[in-house]
Design an enzyme around this catalytic site. Structure first.
Site: not given
Ligand code: GLU
Length: 498
Positions: A261-263
């Site tokens: 994910s972006k996180r």
């Protein structure tokens, strides 16, 4: 049959690196098979459009080197290639399904749909959906008399068009990556094909376009696998031949559990987008591989191996080799772990293959002294993953050390070193052509003549010249600094370190 594949992103934000991999596999397959690569923009969900996203997609593909033969930005005979420009085409095909009895109008209000859900929940029904059973209790063109349907349509009552999913049908297809997939039609609900605003849903638009654009192979992310049986049903409903499907494995977090994910990028300090992206609403910046200093060919090579291999352990492959070796049957089923260290390794390999003057030109944008940049490249080429790391690796080229590494000083600045320094200084004084090989010969010659093993004092000399205990080729550093500066630094270290 000539192969035609498409990349069909929705412009809902920056293209995730997993999307770039999907585009890349389509591209490699198209090139390998001598086919065509299309780009189609799927923007039927107008509420999720993000300004700038479409341009970002085009720029990212171009940067990586994925060229498009047909579609958005490239033209073609089967356009338009942006779905929002094809509304009337979808309406025509929805009508075709209505005419064939494969789809129907549904007039249920949100309240009525809620009510149905509630009743089914109370009756403890597992599969709560609008389907072959429940449709019979709802307000649609199957249950209502024809006259009433006509009246509602004429009165402009809002409606959706739903697919009439058969009650008993087994949907089977062979995914090129996953093998046979078999699903019973009772698990699929009567999906909405046209929304009440007259826009098609993703499913209808996607199938109609793949058919009209003569797509032979649908290569896309695993998240679309659950939609594939519905898509097969739609092809059947139209009486069209379905394309082949290949659903690509997920990209996993660096730890290997769960979807990247972006996180993860924020936490792990690495980019998950090809290019930097500034969110038009929040203004937040997401890092890009390009801005982080990656070479596009390194990123292409890295991505190609996230879910595919050439059948052996060869890792470094140029674009031409990737095309040559690409085989859709070698795509793996298991998710591919995203390892940013591997990405860095690829960049390092591609950096080392570059000519020094190319690297020097790149570095000189930061340094502004072409001759010095060229020298720094000589020092650092084999020691970095990125050109941007070069300057930071040689602070001593710009300034004399302000301090000396304490640990190294304690260990290496011993009596032997103290005795060696005047010998070295004398040796340097005699070098006329101050080049690394001559410097080396002079220093080693004089030290040996004085009975000092050069290996025993080299680290002390490095400490005096650079302030550090290790680093790039010391003789070359002295050459770059010049005789005067080198001698000055040895003198200063002798004073400071005593
Ligand atoms: N628009 C879909 C997406 O954004 C395309 C899915 C497909 O390739 O069929 O991923």
């Amino acid at each position: 049959m000539s192969v035609r594949v498409r990349f069909a992103p929705s412009p809902t934000g920056p293209l995730h690196i997993g999307g770039v991999r999907t585009a890349l596999y389509n591209y490699l397959f198209a090139r390998k098979m001598g086919g065509k690569m299309l780009l189609r923009i799927e923007d039927t969900d107008q509420t999720r459009l993000v300004p700038g996203a479409q341009d970002y997609i085009l720029e990212a593909l171009q940067w990586i080197g994925i060229s498009i033969d047909e579609g958005v930005g490239s033209g073609g005979e089967l356009g338009p290639y942006v779905q929002s420009e094809r509304k009337d085409i979808y309406a025509r095909y929805a009508q075709e399904l209505l005419d064939k009895g494969q789809a129907y109008y549904a007039f249920d209000t949100p309240e009525e749909l809620d009510q149905m859900r509630k009743e089914l929940e109370e009756a403890k029904v597992d599969n709560i959906s609008y389907n072959a059973f429940t449709r019979m209790k709802m307000k649609n063109s199957i249950t209502l008399p024809a006259g009433e349907v006509k009246a509602k349509l004429e009165a402009g009552e809002p409606y959706v068009i739903r697919l009439k999913v058969p009650l008993k049908d087994e949907i089977r297809f062979k995914d090129l990556v996953r093998g046979w997939v078999s699903v019973h039609s009772s698990t699929i609900d009567d999906k909405i094909l046209m929304k009440s605003d007259g826009m098609p849903t993703y499913h209808l638009a996607n199938i109609v376009d793949d058919h009209l654009m003569e797509i032979t192979h649908v290569i896309r992310g695993e998240e679309w696998l659950p939609s594939a049986p519905l898509h097969i049903l739609l092809y059947k409903a139209f009486g069209w031949q379905a394309p082949e499907f290949a659903h690509l494995p997920l990209l996993l977090k660096p730890e290997g559990n769960g979807k990247l994910s972006k996180r993860d990028g924020v936490l792990g300090d690495f980019p998950v987008f090809p290019l930097e992206w500034k969110d038009p609403v929040s203004g937040d910046i997401s890092r890009g591989f390009r801005e982080d200093g990656y070479y596009p060919e390194a990123v292409m090579n890295f991505l190609a191996l996230l879910g595919w291999n050439p059948g052996n352990d060869q890792e470094l492959m140029s674009r031409e080799e990737l095309i040559e070796l690409f085989d859709i049957h070698n795509i793996q089923k298991a998710g591919a772990r995203f390892d940013v260290n591997k990405a860095k390794w690829f960049n390092q390999q591609y950096l080392r293959k570059k000519e020094n003057d190319v690297l020097a030109a790149e570095l000189d944008k930061e340094i502004g002294n072409p001759a010095l940049s060229a020298r720094i490249v000589e020092l650092m080429k084999d020691r970095v993953d990125f050109v941007r790391e070069m300057k930071a690796g040689v602070p001593f080229v710009f300034e004399a050390p302000a301090e000396y590494d304490k640990e190294v000083a304690a260990k290496k600045w011993d009596d032997l070193a103290r005795n060696a320094m005047p010998v070295i200084t004398a040796a340097l004084a005699e070098v006329t052509d101050f080049a690394s090989q001559h410097i080396h010969d002079a220093i080693f010659g004089q030290l040996e003549a004085a009975g000092i093993k050069p290996g025993k004092v080299m680290q002390a000399l490095r400490l005096a010249v650079t302030g550090e205990g290790k680093g790039p080729d010391l003789m070359l550093i002295m050459e770059i600094l010049g005789k005067e500066e080198t001698v000055r630094r040895i003198g200063r270290a002798t004073e400071v370190l005593g």
